[in-house]
Design a protein around this motif. Sequence first.
Motif, mmCIF file in Angstrom:
data_model
loop_
_atom_site.group_PDB
_atom_site.id
_atom_site.type_symbol
_atom_site.label_atom_id
_atom_site.label_comp_id
_atom_site.label_asym_id
_atom_site.label_seq_id
_atom_site.Cartn_x
_atom_site.Cartn_y
_atom_site.Cartn_z
ATOM 1 N N GLU A 93 -1.497 -4.367 3.955
ATOM 2 C CA GLU A 93 -2.672 -3.819 4.657
ATOM 3 C C GLU A 93 -3.902 -4.599 4.206
ATOM 4 O OE1 GLU A 93 -2.638 -1.527 6.919
ATOM 5 O OE2 GLU A 93 -0.670 -0.566 6.668
ATOM 6 N N HIS B 199 -1.053 4.656 -8.262
ATOM 7 C CA HIS B 199 -0.756 4.751 -6.845
ATOM 8 C C HIS B 199 -1.587 3.688 -6.137
ATOM 9 C CE1 HIS B 199 -0.668 7.593 -3.071
ATOM 10 N NE2 HIS B 199 0.211 6.617 -2.988
ATOM 11 N N VAL B 200 -0.943 2.856 -5.352
ATOM 12 C CA VAL B 200 -1.691 1.831 -4.619
ATOM 13 C C VAL B 200 -2.302 2.481 -3.375
ATOM 14 C CG1 VAL B 200 -1.576 -0.420 -3.487
ATOM 15 C CG2 VAL B 200 -0.047 0.088 -5.411
ATOM 16 N N VAL B 201 -3.623 2.566 -3.354
ATOM 17 C CA VAL B 201 -4.286 3.227 -2.220
ATOM 18 C C VAL B 201 -5.415 2.390 -1.635
ATOM 19 C CG1 VAL B 201 -3.794 5.576 -3.039
ATOM 20 C CG2 VAL B 201 -5.923 4.454 -3.741
ATOM 21 N N PRO C 165 -6.154 -1.427 -0.745
ATOM 22 C CA PRO C 165 -5.775 -2.840 -0.656
ATOM 23 C C PRO C 165 -6.921 -3.790 -1.031
ATOM 24 C CG PRO C 165 -4.934 -1.627 1.233
ATOM 25 C CD PRO C 165 -5.845 -0.696 0.492
ATOM 26 N N ASN D 282 0.826 -1.209 0.000
ATOM 27 C CA ASN D 282 0.000 0.000 0.000
ATOM 28 C C ASN D 282 0.860 1.258 0.000
ATOM 29 O OD1 ASN D 282 -2.570 1.177 -0.091
ATOM 30 N ND2 ASN D 282 -2.381 1.766 2.072
ATOM 31 N N ASN D 283 0.285 2.314 -0.574
ATOM 32 C CA ASN D 283 0.949 3.617 -0.661
ATOM 33 C C ASN D 283 2.279 3.554 -1.408
ATOM 34 O OD1 ASN D 283 1.167 6.364 -0.348
ATOM 35 N ND2 ASN D 283 2.093 6.236 1.690
HETATM 36 C C1 LIG Z 1 -3.285 2.867 1.833
HETATM 37 O O1 LIG Z 1 -2.539 3.996 1.425
HETATM 38 C C2 LIG Z 1 -3.312 5.156 1.191
HETATM 39 C C3 LIG Z 1 -2.401 6.210 0.621
HETATM 40 O O2 LIG Z 1 -1.410 6.544 1.548
HETATM 41 C C4 LIG Z 1 -4.007 5.576 2.471
HETATM 42 O O3 LIG Z 1 -4.825 6.689 2.211
HETATM 43 C C5 LIG Z 1 -4.851 4.435 2.975
HETATM 44 O O4 LIG Z 1 -5.417 4.760 4.214
HETATM 45 C C6 LIG Z 1 -4.025 3.164 3.122
HETATM 46 N N1 LIG Z 1 -4.915 2.056 3.419
HETATM 47 C C7 LIG Z 1 -4.751 1.272 4.471
HETATM 48 C C8 LIG Z 1 -5.766 0.219 4.661
HETATM 49 O O5 LIG Z 1 -3.804 1.397 5.210
#
Ligand SMILES: *[C@@H]1O[C@H](CO)[C@@H](O)[C@H](O)[C@H]1NC(C)=O
Length: 601
Positions: free
Chosen positions: A591, A560-562, A564, A479-480
């Motif tokens: 995540e 962008h991986v946002v 999961p 993620n992210n």
């Molecule tokens: C995944 O990454 C995005 C971008 O940073 C963030 O907004 C989001 O809360 C994250 N998701 C989890 C489940 O952590």
Amino acid sequence: MLSLLVLWLGLVVYAFAKDCHFTLELTWKIGAPDGYEREMIFINGQFPGPTLEIDQGDWVEIVVQNNMPYNSTIHYHGIEQLNTPWADGVPGFSQRPIQPGASFTYKWHADQYGSYFYHAHSRGQIDDGAYGPIVIKPRAGLSNPFAAIAPAEVEALEAAEANVTPLVLSDWRHTTSQRTWDLQLASGVESAVCIDSLLINGKGSVNCLSREDIDQYTNPAIKPILEQNNLKMTNKGCLPPEILELLLASGTPTNLDALPPSVFDVCTPTQGSRAVIKAPHSAKWMALDLISTAGIDTFSFSIDEHPMWIYAVDGHYIQPLKVDAISVANGDRYSVFVQLNKRASNYGIRLASTALTQLINTYAVLSYDGGFGNYKNSTTDAYTVSSIPSINIAGAGASDNAAFFSQAAMVSFPPEFPQPVPAVDQTFIMDIKTVGASYVWALNSTPFDQTIDEENPPLLYKQPSASNPGGDITITTLNNTWVDLIFTVTTLNQPPHPIHKHSNKGFIIGQGTGNWRWSTVAEAMSAIPQNFNLVTPPFRDGFVTPPTVSAPTWLAVRYHVVNPGAFMIHCHIQSHLNGGMAMAMLDGTDEWPEVPGNYKN
Ligand SMILES: *[C@@H]1O[C@H](CO)[C@@H](O)[C@H](O)[C@H]1NC(C)=O
Ligand SMILES: *[C@@H]1O[C@H](CO)[C@@H](O)[C@H](O)[C@H]1NC(C)=O
Ligand SMILES: *[C@@H]1O[C@H](CO)[C@@H](O)[C@H](O)[C@H]1NC(C)=O
Ligand SMILES: [Cu+2]
């Protein structure tokens, strides 16, 4: 005290967004959209299915009741499914199939606005008619680019947008999707390329072209190959199956005798019906959402004597572009304004396939106030239009100055690509090709077996380490992070492939002709910077790879991986998807979401 606070918070949320509830009942019945009866899918008794009208910010709940004798699911094309990956509607990925007689409740949040559609995601059911439009109205006060079109008419444009008319653009066969697949297995060639009619909002007819038209409009790119082999386009306007055998079957066994003459050769005209779109003359402007639900064809679209202002692409605003014609690939959406400033009359809405595999076209009617020209009577198609088309029956410009939409000119409004450009964490280089028979396709060297539909439990329900299908067919991300997807098309005679990414959109950052010889975009950019745009790249949920005529091609997409979850990325040409042109995208494995118990089916 706590419960009062919760109640109060609940009321605040309630004041800003509402819940939207829909029921979609799938049935399998006889229908005749183009005048020819066959078994097909209806949704709430309609074809196409009803339009889901939603306000941005709503929670959307959709109960899908499957009353067909087949398994099914419904996918919401272009909807991000942010934090609801279990509502994406892909069997084997995000849920088990909805079995005959059963139902499944999808619930997702409308973060986005604009034009989308829903469709079945089980096997070839999209080709049996399982689709319908989604319109999400932008939240009040959302900034739009309409002043660039007509600064003094923003209110009229906003009113037109609020009243948008979806135009569902489809291709149609007289055989069921299962029969189409069986014919490919029996013949050894991708016979799905030859279709029977094009439909606009579920209406059309089989129009057989004259031999003169077929010969005149045969694409110059394939004429020499036909001549060398002493072949012609068939009476259905199709590339003869012998050419598919020659160019794509690469020596695998074929049996063209297994194909009934109606599949490629014999064209039997039908008297179907024609869509009539009423243009409200006094409103001065109208808005249309062009939605391609096509199984096979890429379309060329235009409206006689009416240029279009494209104001959104794939449900996202762009700096408006004024064009005469648009190339619409499978799964694409274009939202356009049309200025109603012409003589009150009927005008042709033209739809033509630009696939090299078939010459086929249709038209609908844009009728000012619906009150001019001949009305259709129930037995004859009495609508005539005498307006001047901008495109010909092969979808090319009717004159040299017809302006076509160019994706390279498309700029998001507001800008979406982050500056400074984020660092890229992973690059996947994927080789698109046929593997053996002409109907077996790979998005990355290895065909994805369509029995994934029955993966049990589905990928999302398991830990990603346990669910990873592995090999060439899986993209695994954290993620992210930022990910580059490079699609390379190294074999010749490949059509454009409209690659659709589930969940969030991506940026089309580059494309080119010739071999991809680098390991990253950064490396490629030092050699061929002119092939990239890292300032205003098109932001879309569909990415069309350039066709290969005489040289390999490639396309670069960054996302962008946002969100999961287990998502599919695949070619939206239905026969290519059936043939295996898909991969599993396991996004954000660090995540990984826990699927709520009430969603598990
Ligand atoms: C995944 O990454 C995005 C971008 O940073 C963030 O907004 C989001 O809360 C994250 N998701 C989890 C489940 O952590
Ligand atoms: C339908 O789905 C069920 C449950 O996943 C599966 O057992 C069955 O084989 C499927 N049927 C067909 C025809 O695919
Ligand atoms: C519709 O067309 C048919 C065939 O030309 C004709 O016989 C019939 O009278 C027409 N009906 C109406 C209501 O005009
Ligand atoms: Cu494809």
